[in-house]
Motif scaffolding. Sequence first.
Motif, mmCIF file in Angstrom:
data_model
loop_
_atom_site.group_PDB
_atom_site.id
_atom_site.type_symbol
_atom_site.label_atom_id
_atom_site.label_comp_id
_atom_site.label_asym_id
_atom_site.label_seq_id
_atom_site.Cartn_x
_atom_site.Cartn_y
_atom_site.Cartn_z
ATOM 1 N N GLU A 182 6.333 -36.072 -26.642
ATOM 2 C CA GLU A 182 7.337 -37.118 -26.440
ATOM 3 C C GLU A 182 6.708 -38.504 -26.562
ATOM 4 O O GLU A 182 7.238 -39.377 -27.244
ATOM 5 N N LYS A 183 5.562 -38.686 -25.909
ATOM 6 C CA LYS A 183 4.871 -39.989 -25.978
ATOM 7 C C LYS A 183 4.459 -40.284 -27.419
ATOM 8 O O LYS A 183 4.613 -41.404 -27.898
ATOM 9 N N ARG A 184 3.936 -39.292 -28.126
ATOM 10 C CA ARG A 184 3.532 -39.467 -29.525
ATOM 11 C C ARG A 184 4.728 -39.941 -30.368
ATOM 12 O O ARG A 184 4.607 -40.882 -31.144
ATOM 13 N N GLN A 185 5.858 -39.308 -30.198
ATOM 14 C CA GLN A 185 7.047 -39.686 -30.966
ATOM 15 C C GLN A 185 7.531 -41.087 -30.598
ATOM 16 O O GLN A 185 7.930 -41.862 -31.482
ATOM 17 N N GLU A 186 7.495 -41.422 -29.323
ATOM 18 C CA GLU A 186 7.947 -42.743 -28.893
ATOM 19 C C GLU A 186 7.028 -43.838 -29.427
ATOM 20 O O GLU A 186 7.507 -44.876 -29.905
ATOM 21 N N VAL A 187 5.725 -43.622 -29.373
ATOM 22 C CA VAL A 187 4.774 -44.618 -29.881
ATOM 23 C C VAL A 187 4.909 -44.756 -31.392
ATOM 24 O O VAL A 187 4.872 -45.873 -31.926
ATOM 25 N N THR A 188 5.095 -43.656 -32.089
ATOM 26 C CA THR A 188 5.298 -43.708 -33.531
ATOM 27 C C THR A 188 6.546 -44.517 -33.868
ATOM 28 O O THR A 188 6.527 -45.338 -34.792
ATOM 29 N N ALA A 189 7.608 -44.318 -33.121
ATOM 30 C CA ALA A 189 8.841 -45.072 -33.361
ATOM 31 C C ALA A 189 8.628 -46.564 -33.121
ATOM 32 O O ALA A 189 9.145 -47.399 -33.869
ATOM 33 N N ILE A 190 7.871 -46.912 -32.108
ATOM 34 C CA ILE A 190 7.572 -48.323 -31.832
ATOM 35 C C ILE A 190 6.760 -48.907 -32.979
ATOM 36 O O ILE A 190 7.054 -49.988 -33.484
#
Length: 140
Positions: free
Chosen positions: A39-47
């Motif tokens: 989840e964190k990986r996906q959120e950081v990628t989106a940012i």
Amino acid sequence: MTSRANPFFTVSPLPYQAPLFDHITEEDYLPALEAGIEEKRQEVTAIARNAEPATFANTYEALEQSGRLLSRVYAVFAAMTSAHTSERLQEIDELIAPKLTALNDEIYLNSQLFARLDSVYQQRGSHCPDAEAMRLVEVT
């Protein structure tokens, strides 16, 4: 055998979201930690890939708010491995440590994310809504 929900996948209803220790088993940690990392990986990628110009809200604030599941699970996991560990918790710790390190490396070495952070930093006088935001930008 009845399946039960992993208590980490819902926010605790207790004050301050205190963990429901009476519902947590050792087998809940690994899937919750792995889901939190993803989840964190996906959120950081989106940012990092956000096409909008970098602002305090869509970069620094979004980064601060990312990884809530991971933060929630890891806080309990770290407390348990420090205060009430077991062989299984130690095994999970050995399995998850390199995954957490890899995630941190991905974040700290993400050039797109750094460019967004730097853009806000360079314009912090106009991008930071208050002194607390300014401090976060300068420290980060």
